[in-house]
Scaffold this motif. Structure first.
Motif, mmCIF file in Angstrom:
data_model
loop_
_atom_site.group_PDB
_atom_site.id
_atom_site.type_symbol
_atom_site.label_atom_id
_atom_site.label_comp_id
_atom_site.label_asym_id
_atom_site.label_seq_id
_atom_site.Cartn_x
_atom_site.Cartn_y
_atom_site.Cartn_z
ATOM 1 N N LEU A 1 0.840 -1.197 0.000
ATOM 2 C CA LEU A 1 0.000 0.000 0.000
ATOM 3 C C LEU A 1 0.878 1.250 0.000
ATOM 4 O O LEU A 1 0.681 2.175 -0.792
ATOM 5 N N GLY A 2 1.874 1.259 0.871
ATOM 6 C CA GLY A 2 2.802 2.389 0.931
ATOM 7 C C GLY A 2 3.585 2.562 -0.354
ATOM 8 O O GLY A 2 3.760 3.681 -0.844
ATOM 9 N N GLU A 3 4.050 1.446 -0.924
ATOM 10 C CA GLU A 3 4.802 1.495 -2.179
ATOM 11 C C GLU A 3 3.959 2.059 -3.313
ATOM 12 O O GLU A 3 4.406 2.919 -4.078
ATOM 13 N N HIS A 4 2.727 1.587 -3.433
ATOM 14 C CA HIS A 4 1.829 2.097 -4.483
ATOM 15 C C HIS A 4 1.636 3.607 -4.320
ATOM 16 O O HIS A 4 1.672 4.356 -5.303
ATOM 17 N N THR A 5 1.428 4.032 -3.088
ATOM 18 C CA THR A 5 1.193 5.447 -2.809
ATOM 19 C C THR A 5 2.419 6.279 -3.157
ATOM 20 O O THR A 5 2.307 7.322 -3.814
ATOM 21 N N ARG A 6 3.603 5.817 -2.738
ATOM 22 C CA ARG A 6 4.836 6.560 -3.049
ATOM 23 C C ARG A 6 5.052 6.667 -4.557
ATOM 24 O O ARG A 6 5.394 7.736 -5.062
ATOM 25 N N LYS A 7 4.840 5.580 -5.281
ATOM 26 C CA LYS A 7 5.019 5.608 -6.737
ATOM 27 C C LYS A 7 4.037 6.565 -7.396
ATOM 28 O O LYS A 7 4.390 7.304 -8.313
ATOM 29 N N ARG A 8 2.796 6.540 -6.918
ATOM 30 C CA ARG A 8 1.772 7.420 -7.498
ATOM 31 C C ARG A 8 2.151 8.885 -7.281
ATOM 32 O O ARG A 8 2.091 9.696 -8.193
ATOM 33 N N TRP A 9 2.583 9.230 -6.063
ATOM 34 C CA TRP A 9 2.956 10.613 -5.779
ATOM 35 C C TRP A 9 4.203 11.025 -6.545
ATOM 36 O O TRP A 9 4.305 12.155 -7.020
ATOM 37 N N ALA A 10 5.158 10.112 -6.686
ATOM 38 C CA ALA A 10 6.381 10.431 -7.431
ATOM 39 C C ALA A 10 6.052 10.724 -8.894
ATOM 40 O O ALA A 10 6.575 11.684 -9.475
ATOM 41 N N SER A 11 5.167 9.921 -9.494
ATOM 42 C CA SER A 11 4.832 10.154 -10.905
ATOM 43 C C SER A 11 4.040 11.442 -11.069
ATOM 44 O O SER A 11 4.220 12.159 -12.043
ATOM 45 N N ARG A 12 3.181 11.756 -10.113
ATOM 46 C CA ARG A 12 2.418 13.016 -10.200
ATOM 47 C C ARG A 12 3.333 14.213 -10.007
ATOM 48 O O ARG A 12 3.178 15.235 -10.670
ATOM 49 N N LYS A 13 4.290 14.083 -9.090
ATOM 50 C CA LYS A 13 5.239 15.176 -8.852
ATOM 51 C C LYS A 13 6.075 15.412 -10.107
ATOM 52 O O LYS A 13 6.300 16.541 -10.507
ATOM 53 N N GLU A 14 6.518 14.323 -10.757
ATOM 54 C CA GLU A 14 7.288 14.440 -11.985
ATOM 55 C C GLU A 14 6.459 15.095 -13.089
ATOM 56 O O GLU A 14 6.946 15.983 -13.798
ATOM 57 N N ALA A 15 5.217 14.676 -13.233
ATOM 58 C CA ALA A 15 4.342 15.250 -14.263
ATOM 59 C C ALA A 15 4.141 16.748 -14.010
ATOM 60 O O ALA A 15 4.154 17.542 -14.949
ATOM 61 N N LEU A 16 3.958 17.117 -12.762
ATOM 62 C CA LEU A 16 3.760 18.522 -12.415
ATOM 63 C C LEU A 16 5.009 19.333 -12.748
ATOM 64 O O LEU A 16 4.908 20.427 -13.298
ATOM 65 N N SER A 17 6.178 18.788 -12.457
ATOM 66 C CA SER A 17 7.418 19.530 -12.748
ATOM 67 C C SER A 17 7.605 19.686 -14.258
ATOM 68 O O SER A 17 8.077 20.709 -14.726
ATOM 69 N N HIS A 18 7.194 18.682 -15.045
ATOM 70 C CA HIS A 18 7.259 18.808 -16.503
ATOM 71 C C HIS A 18 6.276 19.855 -17.001
ATOM 72 O O HIS A 18 6.594 20.624 -17.897
ATOM 73 N N ASP A 19 5.074 19.886 -16.423
ATOM 74 C CA ASP A 19 4.067 20.881 -16.820
ATOM 75 C C ASP A 19 4.575 22.297 -16.546
ATOM 76 O O ASP A 19 4.386 23.196 -17.344
ATOM 77 N N ARG A 20 5.195 22.494 -15.420
ATOM 78 C CA ARG A 20 5.697 23.822 -15.068
ATOM 79 C C ARG A 20 6.862 24.226 -15.958
ATOM 80 O O ARG A 20 7.033 25.395 -16.283
ATOM 81 N N GLY A 21 7.656 23.254 -16.376
ATOM 82 C CA GLY A 21 8.812 23.540 -17.222
ATOM 83 C C GLY A 21 8.431 23.887 -18.649
ATOM 84 O O GLY A 21 9.189 24.543 -19.346
ATOM 85 N N SER A 22 7.249 23.464 -19.080
ATOM 86 C CA SER A 22 6.864 23.722 -20.473
ATOM 87 C C SER A 22 6.121 25.022 -20.656
ATOM 88 O O SER A 22 5.765 25.378 -21.767
ATOM 89 N N SER A 23 5.935 25.799 -19.604
ATOM 90 C CA SER A 23 5.200 27.066 -19.700
ATOM 91 C C SER A 23 6.045 28.152 -20.291
ATOM 92 O O SER A 23 7.174 28.291 -20.138
#
Length: 58
Positions: free
Chosen positions: A36-58
């Motif tokens: 459960l913890g592993e799934h949660t950490r992976k989900r947050w890591a991928s969302r954090k990465e996606a957010l950083s890519h979104d901010r970089g493309s502005s």
């Protein structure tokens, strides 16, 4: 777990459908608390990465 989710939501927390599904799997004994913890950490890591890519493309 369900009570913790409800309590968090009453305080304004948002709980994803993915996390709810993982919690139900944990309650049913289909995954461990470590998984459960592993799934949660992976989900947050991928969302954090996606957010950083979104901010970089502005």
């Amino acid at each position: 777990m369900r009570e913790a989710i409800r309590s968090g939501e009453m305080e304004g927390a948002w709980v994803s459908e993915e996390f709810r599904a993982d919690v139900e799997a944990y309650i049913a004994g289909e995954i461990t608390v470590d998984e459960l913890g592993e799934h949660t950490r992976k989900r947050w890591a991928s969302r954090k990465e996606a957010l950083s890519h979104d901010r970089g493309s502005s």
